[in-house]
Design an enzyme around this catalytic site. Sequence first.
Site, PDB file in Angstrom:
ATOM      1  N   GLY A 249      -4.379  -1.445  -0.663  1.00 22.39           N
ATOM      2  CA  GLY A 249      -5.591  -1.398  -1.477  1.00 22.39           C
ATOM      3  C   GLY A 249      -5.981  -0.010  -1.963  1.00 22.39           C
ATOM      4  O   GLY A 249      -7.080   0.172  -2.482  1.00 22.39           O
ATOM      5  N   LYS A 250      -5.093   0.961  -1.826  1.00 22.14           N
ATOM      6  CA  LYS A 250      -5.408   2.352  -2.205  1.00 22.14           C
ATOM      7  C   LYS A 250      -5.792   2.482  -3.676  1.00 22.14           C
ATOM      8  O   LYS A 250      -6.850   3.011  -4.011  1.00 22.14           O
ATOM      9  CB  LYS A 250      -4.204   3.268  -1.925  1.00 22.14           C
ATOM     10  N   SER A 251      -4.917   2.021  -4.554  1.00 20.28           N
ATOM     11  CA  SER A 251      -5.156   2.175  -5.991  1.00 20.28           C
ATOM     12  C   SER A 251      -6.353   1.349  -6.444  1.00 20.28           C
ATOM     13  O   SER A 251      -7.188   1.819  -7.232  1.00 20.28           O
ATOM     14  CB  SER A 251      -3.912   1.769  -6.788  1.00 20.28           C
TER      15      SER A 251
ATOM     16  N   SER B  47       1.784   8.528   0.936  1.00 21.72           N
ATOM     17  CA  SER B  47       1.860   9.788   1.702  1.00 21.72           C
ATOM     18  C   SER B  47       2.034   9.491   3.191  1.00 21.72           C
ATOM     19  O   SER B  47       1.121   9.707   3.978  1.00 21.72           O
ATOM     20  CB  SER B  47       0.640  10.671   1.449  1.00 21.72           C
TER      21      SER B  47
ATOM     22  N   GLY C 211      -2.261   4.959   2.865  1.00 22.95           N
ATOM     23  CA  GLY C 211      -2.066   3.664   3.518  1.00 22.95           C
ATOM     24  C   GLY C 211      -0.775   3.040   3.013  1.00 22.95           C
ATOM     25  O   GLY C 211      -0.122   3.576   2.111  1.00 22.95           O
ATOM     26  N   LEU C 212      -0.406   1.929   3.595  1.00 27.08           N
ATOM     27  CA  LEU C 212       0.822   1.243   3.211  1.00 27.08           C
ATOM     28  C   LEU C 212       0.748   0.730   1.771  1.00 27.08           C
ATOM     29  O   LEU C 212      -0.337   0.608   1.193  1.00 27.08           O
ATOM     30  CB  LEU C 212       1.067   0.054   4.142  1.00 27.08           C
ATOM     31  N   SER C 213       1.899   0.422   1.205  1.00 24.02           N
ATOM     32  CA  SER C 213       1.944  -0.236  -0.088  1.00 24.02           C
ATOM     33  C   SER C 213       1.187  -1.563   0.005  1.00 24.02           C
ATOM     34  O   SER C 213       1.365  -2.307   0.979  1.00 24.02           O
ATOM     35  CB  SER C 213       3.405  -0.490  -0.486  1.00 24.02           C
TER      36      SER C 213
END
Length: 200
Positions: free
Chosen positions: A40-42, A109, A35-37
Site C-alpha cells: 500500500g506504499k504508493s 527499500s 514495505g513489501l510490494s
Amino acid sequence: MTAPNNNVVWHAASVDREQRESLHHHKSVVLWFTGLSASGKSTLAHAVEKELYARGCHSFVLDGDNVRHGLCSDLSFSLEDRHENIRRIANVAKLFIEAGVIVLTAFISPLRQDREIARNLMPHGDFLEIYCDAPVEVCEKRDPKGLYQKAREGKIAEFTGISSPYEAPLKPELHLNTGEQPLEESVNAVIEMLLERGII
C-alpha cells in the site's frame, strides 16, 4: 560507480531553504514509505499527496515504478542495484527538501542499511520513515501486478518477500498496519504526524 570529479565545486544557492519554506508556508520533509510490494506504499503516498494539495502544500511523490522508467531505468533488482536505486532517490529527495517541498517516496527499500544511508543524507528530523506493514500473505492476495505469482513460478528472480529479504524498520517514525487499516485512517495518521511536528 565513477569517482567524484575533483574539478566540481558546490555552488551555494542565492535563495535558501528557509526562504523557500516561507514562500510555501510549510516546512519541507521526506516521507519515506517502505514495505513489501502491494503493502500500500504508493496508494498511501498518493492519497497523502492529495490531502496535502487540498491543504495548499507543495509536495511531490517519487514512486518506485515511475523512477525506474527514467532516472533508474539502467538498474536491475539485484541487491547491489537496489542500493544504487536508493542512493539516487535519497539524493533527489534531498534536493526536493532544499527546494522547500514535501517529498513522498514510495519504495520497497528492503534493507535497513540503505534506508539508514538515506536518513543520514538528510538534516536531523527531515527523514520520516513510514512503515507500511502488511504480511506477505496479504500482499500476495492483493498482487495487483501479478508479481508474486511470477515470483512463485520462478519468472522473477530476487523478489522481495519471496526470494529476496525484507528488513522491517526497527524504529520508524510511523508504523501503519496497511494490511488491515482503511486507507483514510492511514492518511489521517500521516497528516496528524506532520501537524504534531509543525511541518504543516
